[in-house]
Design a protein around this motif. Structure first.
Motif, PDB file in Angstrom:
ATOM      1  N   LEU A  89       0.831  -1.206   0.000  1.00 50.46           N
ATOM      2  CA  LEU A  89       0.000   0.000   0.000  1.00 50.46           C
ATOM      3  C   LEU A  89       0.866   1.258   0.000  1.00 50.46           C
ATOM      4  N   ILE A  90       1.912   1.262   0.822  1.00 50.60           N
ATOM      5  CA  ILE A  90       2.831   2.404   0.849  1.00 50.60           C
ATOM      6  C   ILE A  90       3.520   2.544  -0.507  1.00 50.60           C
ATOM      7  N   GLY A  91       3.942   1.419  -1.078  1.00 54.07           N
ATOM      8  CA  GLY A  91       4.575   1.451  -2.405  1.00 54.07           C
ATOM      9  C   GLY A  91       3.630   1.990  -3.464  1.00 54.07           C
ATOM     10  N   ALA A  92       2.344   1.616  -3.399  1.00 51.01           N
ATOM     11  CA  ALA A  92       1.363   2.110  -4.373  1.00 51.01           C
ATOM     12  C   ALA A  92       1.168   3.613  -4.207  1.00 51.01           C
ATOM     13  N   LEU A  93       1.144   4.081  -2.966  1.00 48.70           N
ATOM     14  CA  LEU A  93       1.006   5.522  -2.723  1.00 48.70           C
ATOM     15  C   LEU A  93       2.209   6.305  -3.244  1.00 48.70           C
ATOM     16  N   LEU A  94       3.373   5.664  -3.246  1.00 48.93           N
ATOM     17  CA  LEU A  94       4.591   6.329  -3.709  1.00 48.93           C
ATOM     18  C   LEU A  94       4.907   6.039  -5.177  1.00 48.93           C
TER      19      LEU A  94
END
Length: 146
Positions: A44-49
Motif C-alpha cells: 500500500l505504501i509502495g502504491a502511494l509512492l
C-alpha cells in the motif's frame, strides 16, 4: 550426576517453561507481523509512492563485470530498500508488543483495584488469655452467689 539433576531442576522450573512458550508464540507472532508488513502495509505504501517495491531499492556501488552472458565479478550494491522494509517491520512489531503489554498492565491494574475495593471482612477478635477467662469465670460465680 549432580550437574544433570541441577540442570533438570532448572529446565523444568515454571519460569523457564513459560519463557520457552513465550519464545515459540513470539516467533509465530513475528511471522504474522512480517506477513502483515510485507503483504499488506508495504504494498500500500509502495502504491502511494508510485508502485515502488521497497525490497528492490538499492544503490549500486560497482556494476557487475560481464564477459558476454558470464558474470566475471558480481555487482556491489547497498540494499537500503530491504533495510527500510525490516525497519518498518520492527516498528510495527514493537508497537504491537507495546499495545499488548499496555492492555495487560491495564487489566492487571483493574483487577488490583477491584481487589482493593472489596469490603474488608471483619477480623475475628483475638482469643482471650487464660488468666482473663479465669477472672471472668470467678466474677460470674461471685455475681451468682449474691
Amino acid at each position: 550426576m549432580a550437574l544433570l539433576k541441577e540442570f533438570k531442576e532448572f529446565a523444568l522450573k515454571g519460569n523457564v517453561m513459560d519463557m520457552a512458550i513465550g519464545v515459540v508464540i513470539g516467533g509465530a507472532f513475528g511471522k504474522i507481523i512480517t506477513s502483515l508488513v510485507n503483504d499488506v502495509i508495504m504494498p500500500l505504501i509502495g502504491a502511494l509512492l508510485g508502485n515502488v517495491n521497497f525490497t528492490e531499492l538499492k544503490w549500486t556501488v560497482r556494476e557487475a563485470v560481464m564477459n558476454g552472458e558470464e558474470v566475471v565479478k558480481e555487482a556491489v550494491t547497498v540494499s537500503y530498500g530491504n533495510f527500510i522494509q525490516v525497519t518498518v517491520d520492527f516498528i510495527i512489531v514493537a508497537l504491537c508488543i507495546f499495545l499488548v503489554v499496555k492492555a495487560i498492565n491495564k487489566a492487571s491494574a483493574l483487577a488490583k483495584k477491584k481487589e482493593e475495593e472489596k469490603p474488608a471482612e471483619p477480623e475475628a477478635p483475638a482469643p482471650k488469655p487464660d488468666d482473663v477467662i479465669l477472672l471472668e469465670e470467678i466474677r460470674d460465680l461471685l455475681k451468682a452467689k449474691k
